[in-house]
Design an enzyme around this catalytic site. Structure first.
Site, PDB file in Angstrom:
ATOM      1  N   ASP A  51       2.737  -2.446  -4.514  1.00 59.87           N
ATOM      2  CA  ASP A  51       3.687  -3.081  -3.588  1.00 59.87           C
ATOM      3  C   ASP A  51       4.515  -4.133  -4.326  1.00 59.87           C
ATOM      4  O   ASP A  51       5.723  -4.273  -4.113  1.00 59.87           O
ATOM      5  CB  ASP A  51       2.922  -3.744  -2.435  1.00 59.87           C
ATOM      6  CG  ASP A  51       1.915  -2.798  -1.818  1.00 59.87           C
ATOM      7  OD1 ASP A  51       2.327  -1.854  -1.136  1.00 59.87           O
ATOM      8  OD2 ASP A  51       0.702  -2.981  -2.043  1.00 59.87           O
TER       9      ASP A  51
ATOM     10  N   GLN B 284     -21.466   3.021  -3.028  1.00 59.12           N
ATOM     11  CA  GLN B 284     -20.948   2.679  -4.364  1.00 59.12           C
ATOM     12  C   GLN B 284     -21.151   1.188  -4.669  1.00 59.12           C
ATOM     13  O   GLN B 284     -21.471   0.821  -5.806  1.00 59.12           O
ATOM     14  CB  GLN B 284     -19.484   3.100  -4.496  1.00 59.12           C
ATOM     15  CG  GLN B 284     -19.371   4.633  -4.511  1.00 59.12           C
ATOM     16  CD  GLN B 284     -17.996   5.171  -4.829  1.00 59.12           C
ATOM     17  OE1 GLN B 284     -17.049   4.423  -5.019  1.00 59.12           O
ATOM     18  NE2 GLN B 284     -17.888   6.488  -4.895  1.00 59.12           N
TER      19      GLN B 284
ATOM     20  N   HIS C 230      -2.659  -4.222   2.205  1.00 61.98           N
ATOM     21  CA  HIS C 230      -1.896  -3.082   1.649  1.00 61.98           C
ATOM     22  C   HIS C 230      -1.695  -2.094   2.801  1.00 61.98           C
ATOM     23  O   HIS C 230      -2.407  -1.098   2.927  1.00 61.98           O
ATOM     24  CB  HIS C 230      -2.664  -2.443   0.489  1.00 61.98           C
ATOM     25  CG  HIS C 230      -2.017  -1.187  -0.033  1.00 61.98           C
ATOM     26  ND1 HIS C 230      -0.754  -1.164  -0.593  1.00 61.98           N
ATOM     27  CD2 HIS C 230      -2.437   0.095  -0.059  1.00 61.98           C
ATOM     28  CE1 HIS C 230      -0.446   0.064  -0.943  1.00 61.98           C
ATOM     29  NE2 HIS C 230      -1.445   0.863  -0.624  1.00 61.98           N
TER      30      HIS C 230
ATOM     31  N   GLY D 202     -13.285   9.410  -8.227  1.00 65.05           N
ATOM     32  CA  GLY D 202     -12.199  10.309  -7.843  1.00 65.05           C
ATOM     33  C   GLY D 202     -11.400  10.730  -9.056  1.00 65.05           C
ATOM     34  O   GLY D 202     -10.180  10.964  -8.993  1.00 65.05           O
TER      35      GLY D 202
ATOM     36  N   GLY E 142      -8.886  13.594  -9.173  1.00 64.12           N
ATOM     37  CA  GLY E 142      -7.816  13.588  -8.167  1.00 64.12           C
ATOM     38  C   GLY E 142      -6.464  13.316  -8.799  1.00 64.12           C
ATOM     39  O   GLY E 142      -6.323  13.220 -10.029  1.00 64.12           O
ATOM     40  N   GLN E 143      -5.487  13.180  -7.910  1.00 64.57           N
ATOM     41  CA  GLN E 143      -4.099  12.976  -8.376  1.00 64.57           C
ATOM     42  C   GLN E 143      -3.935  11.705  -9.198  1.00 64.57           C
ATOM     43  O   GLN E 143      -3.324  11.726 -10.257  1.00 64.57           O
ATOM     44  CB  GLN E 143      -3.193  12.812  -7.161  1.00 64.57           C
ATOM     45  CG  GLN E 143      -2.877  14.036  -6.383  1.00 64.57           C
ATOM     46  CD  GLN E 143      -1.570  13.751  -5.663  1.00 64.57           C
ATOM     47  OE1 GLN E 143      -0.489  14.019  -6.187  1.00 64.57           O
ATOM     48  NE2 GLN E 143      -1.663  13.155  -4.497  1.00 64.57           N
ATOM     49  N   ILE E 144      -4.453  10.606  -8.667  1.00 60.50           N
ATOM     50  CA  ILE E 144      -4.302   9.334  -9.401  1.00 60.50           C
ATOM     51  C   ILE E 144      -5.107   9.404 -10.699  1.00 60.50           C
ATOM     52  O   ILE E 144      -4.628   9.017 -11.766  1.00 60.50           O
ATOM     53  CB  ILE E 144      -4.748   8.137  -8.536  1.00 60.50           C
ATOM     54  CG1 ILE E 144      -3.818   7.989  -7.330  1.00 60.50           C
ATOM     55  CG2 ILE E 144      -4.771   6.853  -9.354  1.00 60.50           C
ATOM     56  CD1 ILE E 144      -4.214   6.900  -6.351  1.00 60.50           C
TER      57      ILE E 144
HETATM   58  P1  NAD Z   1      -6.818  12.800  -4.238  1.00 62.64           P
HETATM   59  O1  NAD Z   1      -7.294  13.461  -2.988  1.00 62.64           O
HETATM   60  O2  NAD Z   1      -5.884  13.526  -5.124  1.00 62.64           O
HETATM   61  O3  NAD Z   1      -8.073  12.413  -5.119  1.00 62.64           O
HETATM   62  C1  NAD Z   1      -9.169  11.751  -4.588  1.00 62.64           C
HETATM   63  C2  NAD Z   1     -10.389  12.215  -5.349  1.00 62.64           C
HETATM   64  O4  NAD Z   1     -11.497  11.464  -4.894  1.00 62.64           O
HETATM   65  C3  NAD Z   1     -10.710  13.693  -5.101  1.00 62.64           C
HETATM   66  O5  NAD Z   1     -10.798  14.378  -6.345  1.00 62.64           O
HETATM   67  C4  NAD Z   1     -12.060  13.652  -4.375  1.00 62.64           C
HETATM   68  O6  NAD Z   1     -12.896  14.734  -4.740  1.00 62.64           O
HETATM   69  C5  NAD Z   1     -12.607  12.322  -4.885  1.00 62.64           C
HETATM   70  N1  NAD Z   1     -13.648  11.764  -4.030  1.00 62.64           N
HETATM   71  C6  NAD Z   1     -13.745  11.801  -2.674  1.00 62.64           C
HETATM   72  N2  NAD Z   1     -14.877  11.191  -2.292  1.00 62.64           N
HETATM   73  C7  NAD Z   1     -15.484  10.729  -3.403  1.00 62.64           C
HETATM   74  C8  NAD Z   1     -16.685  10.024  -3.637  1.00 62.64           C
HETATM   75  N3  NAD Z   1     -17.511   9.692  -2.639  1.00 62.64           N
HETATM   76  N4  NAD Z   1     -17.001   9.713  -4.901  1.00 62.64           N
HETATM   77  C9  NAD Z   1     -16.195  10.070  -5.927  1.00 62.64           C
HETATM   78  N5  NAD Z   1     -15.052  10.757  -5.770  1.00 62.64           N
HETATM   79  C10 NAD Z   1     -14.704  11.075  -4.515  1.00 62.64           C
HETATM   80  O7  NAD Z   1      -6.243  11.378  -3.821  1.00 62.64           O
HETATM   81  P2  NAD Z   1      -5.370  10.379  -4.708  1.00 62.64           P
HETATM   82  O8  NAD Z   1      -3.941  10.683  -4.516  1.00 62.64           O
HETATM   83  O9  NAD Z   1      -5.914  10.305  -6.082  1.00 62.64           O
HETATM   84  O10 NAD Z   1      -5.641   9.005  -3.921  1.00 62.64           O
HETATM   85  C11 NAD Z   1      -6.923   8.419  -3.926  1.00 62.64           C
HETATM   86  C12 NAD Z   1      -6.952   7.201  -3.014  1.00 62.64           C
HETATM   87  O11 NAD Z   1      -6.083   6.197  -3.501  1.00 62.64           O
HETATM   88  C13 NAD Z   1      -6.499   7.492  -1.574  1.00 62.64           C
HETATM   89  O12 NAD Z   1      -7.333   6.795  -0.672  1.00 62.64           O
HETATM   90  C14 NAD Z   1      -5.097   6.926  -1.544  1.00 62.64           C
HETATM   91  O13 NAD Z   1      -4.671   6.601  -0.251  1.00 62.64           O
HETATM   92  C15 NAD Z   1      -5.288   5.704  -2.411  1.00 62.64           C
HETATM   93  N6  NAD Z   1      -4.074   5.076  -2.950  1.00 62.64           N
HETATM   94  C16 NAD Z   1      -4.007   3.715  -2.977  1.00 62.64           C
HETATM   95  C17 NAD Z   1      -2.887   3.076  -3.484  1.00 62.64           C
HETATM   96  C18 NAD Z   1      -2.778   1.579  -3.507  1.00 62.64           C
HETATM   97  O14 NAD Z   1      -1.686   1.065  -3.793  1.00 62.64           O
HETATM   98  N7  NAD Z   1      -3.829   0.815  -3.255  1.00 62.64           N
HETATM   99  C19 NAD Z   1      -1.828   3.844  -3.980  1.00 62.64           C
HETATM  100  C20 NAD Z   1      -1.917   5.246  -3.926  1.00 62.64           C
HETATM  101  C21 NAD Z   1      -3.056   5.842  -3.405  1.00 62.64           C
HETATM  102  C1  LMR Z   2       0.925   3.918  -1.421  1.00 62.30           C
HETATM  103  O1  LMR Z   2       1.215   2.774  -1.125  1.00 62.30           O
HETATM  104  O2  LMR Z   2       1.763   4.702  -1.923  1.00 62.30           O
HETATM  105  C2  LMR Z   2      -0.480   4.400  -1.201  1.00 62.30           C
HETATM  106  O3  LMR Z   2      -1.246   3.450  -0.545  1.00 62.30           O
HETATM  107  C3  LMR Z   2      -0.559   5.744  -0.539  1.00 62.30           C
HETATM  108  C4  LMR Z   2      -0.194   5.663   0.916  1.00 62.30           C
HETATM  109  O4  LMR Z   2      -0.981   6.130   1.741  1.00 62.30           O
HETATM  110  O5  LMR Z   2       0.883   5.154   1.233  1.00 62.30           O
END
Ligand code: NAD
Ligand code: LMR
Length: 327
Positions: free
Chosen positions: A159, A112, A187, A11, A14-16
């Protein structure tokens, strides 16, 4: 200089990913003397955007960044990887719980996990960030059965940081002055942020702040912070999530400071009544070897035990929902 560490990031466009990649390239996980190679995975429609991100990395002229691999094939992106940061998956929107993503995101981690087992480096560590991250980590681990379980973790560092920051604000100190909060469980909004062992400078947080604040304000604040950010930003947290991912990985490879725990969701070995194998957040220390060690002697009162059990119950439900994905 050592051989470069290969870091696979899924990913990556993406944003992260956008906040995470430059920090890895700048040496924030392994230290300022350790070269890295970034191995970025995206889905085919997003490869063009990923090329743009790679151009920006080139333009950063990062001294430690030796190469950038871009692919939509997990077997290329995970090839010889030392560390896999599994971010790629759909984020939740307003009004959703993270577990509502499970049937859509879960299958990503089946293929994966298998690809990591097939091609990753012999010392690979896997950190799952994509939500619901505990259960996605369980799916990844189940589909890579030859990789030792203690190489897998899911991220509750965000968190943990939220809890530390909230206590610091309430106590009128800096977040660096707060240590040993604990995130227990999932989480999700059932997670249990535990303040009972937290210290503010040299005093227990529970002596400085009234119990009712912890129960009525602190717990829901940490549990619901992700949703609060989605409501405010229109997108889920990204910069703070990338920051937490860097911190989680840095602690794996560079260790936790002597008198501090952190929180990571790791495969349970049956301690604290958590069923074996569930990916559950507990307090850990890290010695820099890449493998966290759970802290096993934390005292828990009835309130803490009940709160942990509620989150464990949710993890069991999530596991049952994806039983067909567990190999
Ligand atoms: P985003 O939509 O901006 O980016 C996600 C990226 O993943 C996209 O570019 C998409 O094309 C790519 N993607 C989708 N399926 C894929 C695959 N099979 N293989 C490779 N890439 C793939 O989302 P984001 O804001 O970057 O968030 C990503 C994930 O992280 C979300 O599930 C979000 O909920 C999670 N997240 C978790 C935490 C945590 O504390 N654990 C915190 C924030 C976000
Ligand atoms: C967070 O904790 O900010 C992430 O897991 C994104 C969400 O869905 O809350």
């Amino acid at each position: 200089m050592d051989r470069p560490m290969r870091v696979a990031v899924t990913g990556a466009a993406g944003q992260i990913g956008y906040s995470l990649l430059p920090r890895i390239a700048a040496g924030e996980i392994f230290g300022k003397d350790q070269p890295v190679i970034l191995q970025c995975l995206e889905i085919p429609p997003v490869m063009k955007a990923l090329e743009g991100v790679a151009m920006e990395l080139d333009d950063g002229a990062f001294p430690l960044l030796e190469d950038i691999v871009l692919s939509d094939d997990p077997k290329v992106a995970f090839k010889d990887a030392d560390l896999c940061l599994l971010v790629g998956s759909k984020p939740r929107g307003k009004g959703m719980e993270r577990k509502d993503l499970i049937r859509e995101n879960g299958p990503i981690f089946v293929s994966q996990g298998a690809a990591i087992q097939a091609v990753a480096g012999s010392e690979v560590r896997v950190v799952v960030i994509g939500n619901p991250c505990n259960t996605n980590c369980l799916i990844t681990m189940a589909n890579a059965p030859d990789i030792p379980r203690d190489r897998f973790s899911a991220m509750t560092q965000l968190d943990h940081n939220r809890a530390q920051s909230a206590i610091a604000k309430k106590a009128g100190v800096q977040s660096r002055d707060v240590r040993n909060v604990i995130i227990w469980g999932n989480h999700s909004s059932t997670q249990y942020p535990d303040w009972h062992h937290a210290m503010v400078k040299d005093k227990p947080a529970s002596e400085l702040i009234e119990e009712s604040w912890f129960r009525e304000t602190f717990i829901p604040h940490v549990q619901k912070r992700g949703a609060e950010i989605i409501a405010a930003r229109g997108h889920s947290s990204a910069m703070s999530a990338a920051n937490a991912a860097i911190e989680h990985a840095r602690k794996l490879y560079q260790g936790t400071p002597k008198d501090r725990w952190t929180s990571m969701a790791i495969p349970s070995t049956g301690n604290y009544g958590i069923p074996e194998g569930l990916i559950c957040s507990v307090p850990v220390t890290c010695d820099g070897s890449g493998t966290p060690t759970p802290v096993l002697d934390v005292e828990m009162n009835d309130f803490s035990r009940e709160r942990l059990q509620a989150s464990v119950n949710e993890l069991i439900e999530e596991r049952d929902t994806v039983s067909d994905l567990l190999g």
